[in-house]
Scaffold this motif. Sequence first.
Motif, PDB file in Angstrom:
ATOM      1  N   LEU A  21       0.763  -1.200  -0.036  1.00 21.24           N
ATOM      2  CA  LEU A  21       0.270   0.009   0.197  1.00 21.24           C
ATOM      3  C   LEU A  21       0.873   1.216  -0.117  1.00 21.24           C
ATOM      4  O   LEU A  21       0.560   2.228  -0.648  1.00 21.24           O
ATOM      5  N   LEU A  22       2.029   1.219   0.771  1.00 17.77           N
ATOM      6  CA  LEU A  22       2.885   2.597   0.902  1.00 17.77           C
ATOM      7  C   LEU A  22       3.477   2.619  -0.403  1.00 17.77           C
ATOM      8  O   LEU A  22       3.588   3.815  -1.066  1.00 17.77           O
ATOM      9  N   LEU A  23       4.004   1.492  -1.042  1.00 16.13           N
ATOM     10  CA  LEU A  23       4.632   1.723  -2.601  1.00 16.13           C
ATOM     11  C   LEU A  23       3.517   2.214  -3.622  1.00 16.13           C
ATOM     12  O   LEU A  23       4.155   2.891  -4.471  1.00 16.13           O
ATOM     13  N   LYS A  24       2.385   1.698  -3.516  1.00 13.86           N
ATOM     14  CA  LYS A  24       1.369   2.364  -4.317  1.00 13.86           C
ATOM     15  C   LYS A  24       1.265   3.617  -4.101  1.00 13.86           C
ATOM     16  O   LYS A  24       1.037   4.429  -5.025  1.00 13.86           O
ATOM     17  N   ALA A  25       0.978   3.979  -2.825  1.00  7.70           N
ATOM     18  CA  ALA A  25       0.780   5.567  -2.374  1.00  7.70           C
ATOM     19  C   ALA A  25       1.961   6.421  -3.170  1.00  7.70           C
ATOM     20  O   ALA A  25       1.983   7.459  -3.559  1.00  7.70           O
ATOM     21  N   GLY A  26       3.384   5.961  -2.994  1.00  6.85           N
ATOM     22  CA  GLY A  26       4.262   6.563  -3.483  1.00  6.85           C
ATOM     23  C   GLY A  26       4.270   6.614  -5.055  1.00  6.85           C
ATOM     24  O   GLY A  26       4.751   7.689  -5.560  1.00  6.85           O
ATOM     25  N   THR A  27       4.235   5.660  -5.823  1.00  9.69           N
ATOM     26  CA  THR A  27       3.986   5.566  -7.008  1.00  9.69           C
ATOM     27  C   THR A  27       2.766   6.640  -7.599  1.00  9.69           C
ATOM     28  O   THR A  27       2.695   7.220  -8.637  1.00  9.69           O
ATOM     29  N   ASN A  28       1.633   6.750  -6.795  1.00  9.44           N
ATOM     30  CA  ASN A  28       0.488   7.650  -7.155  1.00  9.44           C
ATOM     31  C   ASN A  28       1.085   9.118  -7.079  1.00  9.44           C
ATOM     32  O   ASN A  28       0.526   9.951  -7.972  1.00  9.44           O
ATOM     33  N   ALA A  29       2.148   9.408  -6.133  1.00  7.59           N
ATOM     34  CA  ALA A  29       2.577  10.676  -6.078  1.00  7.59           C
ATOM     35  C   ALA A  29       3.281  11.060  -7.289  1.00  7.59           C
ATOM     36  O   ALA A  29       3.493  12.310  -7.411  1.00  7.59           O
ATOM     37  N   LEU A  89      -6.120  -8.269   2.736  1.00  7.46           N
ATOM     38  CA  LEU A  89      -5.419  -7.018   3.617  1.00  7.46           C
ATOM     39  C   LEU A  89      -5.210  -5.970   2.580  1.00  7.46           C
ATOM     40  O   LEU A  89      -5.737  -4.846   2.708  1.00  7.46           O
ATOM     41  N   ASN A  90      -4.679  -6.280   1.292  1.00 10.76           N
ATOM     42  CA  ASN A  90      -4.491  -5.288   0.240  1.00 10.76           C
ATOM     43  C   ASN A  90      -5.754  -4.927  -0.381  1.00 10.76           C
ATOM     44  O   ASN A  90      -5.739  -3.732  -0.469  1.00 10.76           O
ATOM     45  N   ALA A  91      -6.586  -5.563  -0.578  1.00 13.05           N
ATOM     46  CA  ALA A  91      -7.708  -5.083  -1.113  1.00 13.05           C
ATOM     47  C   ALA A  91      -8.562  -4.251  -0.398  1.00 13.05           C
ATOM     48  O   ALA A  91      -8.885  -3.279  -0.735  1.00 13.05           O
ATOM     49  N   LEU A  92      -8.819  -4.559   0.810  1.00 15.42           N
ATOM     50  CA  LEU A  92      -9.460  -3.885   1.986  1.00 15.42           C
ATOM     51  C   LEU A  92      -8.697  -2.502   2.060  1.00 15.42           C
ATOM     52  O   LEU A  92      -9.290  -1.374   2.279  1.00 15.42           O
ATOM     53  N   GLY A  93      -7.393  -2.836   2.239  1.00 20.15           N
ATOM     54  CA  GLY A  93      -6.428  -1.302   2.362  1.00 20.15           C
ATOM     55  C   GLY A  93      -6.584  -0.632   1.301  1.00 20.15           C
ATOM     56  O   GLY A  93      -6.533   0.597   1.395  1.00 20.15           O
ATOM     57  N   ALA A  94      -6.579  -1.145   0.053  1.00 16.94           N
ATOM     58  CA  ALA A  94      -6.653  -0.261  -1.172  1.00 16.94           C
ATOM     59  C   ALA A  94      -8.033   0.149  -1.210  1.00 16.94           C
ATOM     60  O   ALA A  94      -7.805   1.580  -1.972  1.00 16.94           O
ATOM     61  N   TRP A  95      -9.176  -0.535  -0.863  1.00 15.38           N
ATOM     62  CA  TRP A  95     -10.302   0.288  -0.826  1.00 15.38           C
ATOM     63  C   TRP A  95     -10.398   1.543   0.168  1.00 15.38           C
ATOM     64  O   TRP A  95     -10.838   2.614  -0.247  1.00 15.38           O
ATOM     65  N   TYR A  96      -9.966   1.352   1.203  1.00 15.79           N
ATOM     66  CA  TYR A  96      -9.981   2.079   2.391  1.00 15.79           C
ATOM     67  C   TYR A  96      -9.267   3.392   2.373  1.00 15.79           C
ATOM     68  O   TYR A  96      -9.748   4.661   2.298  1.00 15.79           O
ATOM     69  N   PHE A  97      -7.947   3.086   1.939  1.00 18.01           N
ATOM     70  CA  PHE A  97      -6.819   4.194   2.020  1.00 18.01           C
ATOM     71  C   PHE A  97      -6.752   4.811   0.496  1.00 18.01           C
ATOM     72  O   PHE A  97      -6.413   6.022   0.333  1.00 18.01           O
ATOM     73  N   LEU A  98      -6.801   4.056  -0.615  1.00 15.73           N
ATOM     74  CA  LEU A  98      -6.644   4.563  -1.928  1.00 15.73           C
ATOM     75  C   LEU A  98      -7.667   4.780  -2.633  1.00 15.73           C
ATOM     76  O   LEU A  98      -7.824   5.295  -3.867  1.00 15.73           O
ATOM     77  N   GLY A  99      -8.909   4.355  -2.003  1.00 13.35           N
ATOM     78  CA  GLY A  99     -10.273   4.686  -3.218  1.00 13.35           C
ATOM     79  C   GLY A  99     -10.436   3.636  -4.184  1.00 13.35           C
ATOM     80  O   GLY A  99     -11.229   4.110  -5.307  1.00 13.35           O
ATOM     81  N   GLU A 100      -9.899   2.597  -3.912  1.00 13.97           N
ATOM     82  CA  GLU A 100     -10.009   1.603  -5.173  1.00 13.97           C
ATOM     83  C   GLU A 100     -11.250   0.722  -5.080  1.00 13.97           C
ATOM     84  O   GLU A 100     -11.755   0.761  -3.887  1.00 13.97           O
ATOM     85  N   ALA A 101     -11.632   0.239  -6.124  1.00 13.93           N
ATOM     86  CA  ALA A 101     -13.167  -0.239  -6.340  1.00 13.93           C
ATOM     87  C   ALA A 101     -12.887  -1.790  -5.360  1.00 13.93           C
ATOM     88  O   ALA A 101     -11.850  -2.424  -5.540  1.00 13.93           O
TER      89      ALA A 101
END
Length: 123
Positions: A21-29, A89-101
């Motif tokens: 999740l942190l790596l994805k957040a970093g690449t989103n930035a 955990l990644n699916a739920l975290g991506a949904w909650y923190f990153l707004g993914e479907a």
Amino acid sequence: MNIATFGFIFTGICLNAIAQLLLKAGTNAVGAIHLTMDNWFATGIKLATQLPIIGGLTCYVLSVVVWIIGLSRVDVTVAYPMLSLGYILNALGAWYFLGEALSMQRLLAIGVILVGVALIART
């Protein structure tokens, strides 16, 4: 599997999921990465200086240490399938923190994974 062993395994899985999740957040930035011969070094520096990416890599290192401790206490045929909890955990975290479907199909898949992990944990 006793509670301490499960704790090490599950902590390793959680740290690995947080790393993703942190790596994805970093690449989103940074935005979409398109490497060329001219920009590979600058892109690498840009990625290496993103705090979420640094945090993600740190979580990866910690997850490996904790995973090794857990793996030393349980058969790999039990521990390795437990890694599939990371998908949940990644699916739920991506949904909650990153707004993914999080579609119905993904929720059903999560249910299937949970059933599989429960069956393996009982052996």
